[in-house]
Design a protein around this motif. Sequence first.
Motif, PDB file in Angstrom:
ATOM      1  N   ALA A  41       0.834  -1.207   0.000  1.00  0.00           N
ATOM      2  CA  ALA A  41       0.000   0.000   0.000  1.00  0.00           C
ATOM      3  C   ALA A  41       0.868   1.257   0.000  1.00  0.00           C
ATOM      4  CB  ALA A  41      -0.928  -0.008   1.205  1.00  0.00           C
ATOM      5  N   ALA A  42       1.898   1.266   0.828  1.00  0.00           N
ATOM      6  CA  ALA A  42       2.799   2.414   0.881  1.00  0.00           C
ATOM      7  C   ALA A  42       3.527   2.592  -0.442  1.00  0.00           C
ATOM      8  CB  ALA A  42       3.806   2.236   2.028  1.00  0.00           C
ATOM      9  N   ALA A  43       3.941   1.472  -1.064  1.00  0.00           N
ATOM     10  CA  ALA A  43       4.668   1.537  -2.332  1.00  0.00           C
ATOM     11  C   ALA A  43       3.810   2.108  -3.450  1.00  0.00           C
ATOM     12  CB  ALA A  43       5.161   0.140  -2.710  1.00  0.00           C
ATOM     13  N   ILE A  44       2.578   1.621  -3.571  1.00  0.00           N
ATOM     14  CA  ILE A  44       1.691   2.078  -4.647  1.00  0.00           C
ATOM     15  C   ILE A  44       1.354   3.561  -4.486  1.00  0.00           C
ATOM     16  CG2 ILE A  44      -0.632   1.841  -5.610  1.00  0.00           C
ATOM     17  CD1 ILE A  44      -0.443  -1.158  -5.000  1.00  0.00           C
ATOM     18  N   CYS A  45       1.050   3.972  -3.280  1.00  0.00           N
ATOM     19  CA  CYS A  45       0.696   5.365  -3.050  1.00  0.00           C
ATOM     20  C   CYS A  45       1.904   6.286  -3.221  1.00  0.00           C
ATOM     21  CB  CYS A  45       0.088   5.531  -1.656  1.00  0.00           C
ATOM     22  SG  CYS A  45      -1.534   4.752  -1.495  1.00  0.00           S
ATOM     23  N   HIS A  46       3.073   5.812  -2.851  1.00  0.00           N
ATOM     24  CA  HIS A  46       4.287   6.593  -3.073  1.00  0.00           C
ATOM     25  C   HIS A  46       4.500   6.804  -4.562  1.00  0.00           C
ATOM     26  CE1 HIS A  46       8.608   7.500  -3.430  1.00  0.00           C
ATOM     27  NE2 HIS A  46       8.496   8.014  -2.215  1.00  0.00           N
TER      28      HIS A  46
END
Length: 204
Positions: A41-46
């Motif tokens: 989730a953090a990777a995609i939003c980043h």
Amino acid sequence: MTLATWLSIVAICILGALTPGPSLAVVLRHTVTNSRQHGIAAAICHAAGVALWALLTVMGLAILIAQSPILFKVITWGGAGYLAWLGYKALTAKGDSVLNVGETEHVSRWKAGLDGLMISLLNPKLALFFIALFSQFVSAEQTLSDQLIMMMTAGGIDGLWYLLVALVFSHSKVLTYLQKHTRWIDRITGGILIGLSARVVTLS
């Protein structure tokens, strides 16, 4: 956009993503402390934040080159100097790792995604990096499709890298290896960034 130009952008975006920093620390912390899904989730939003910065930067530079070629030239040379400075900092770095995963609270995947988005949107160095990078490649003949390709390239590479971090590099053995070789990552990155800045000097 020529294939050579696109490959140059790909190479620099890869180096930018690989360079250890606060974004990598955020994705790793959520992955290790919470779960792999939190890291994803953090990777995609980043990556979404990076893509937004890339699009705004390339569209702004395109407007600038049409309205004020002289100012665009100044920004291009300033960008080259900034890339050279980043390269120098990387070459002289002592290899201090930012990859140490400290204690953090257990949060929802939505909060992990928000952390990933905000670490990219609120990072002024990211904005400077894209201005420095894209000012070397934007031209008056550039089309909207070229701009979208640049945006998708930057966002896609960033997303793929941090997804890889969440899926694979969060394992303790791989993380330890990456921590030990931070200095070599810095040296390779520094050399290529200085090379890119030299390209502006020789072609201008």
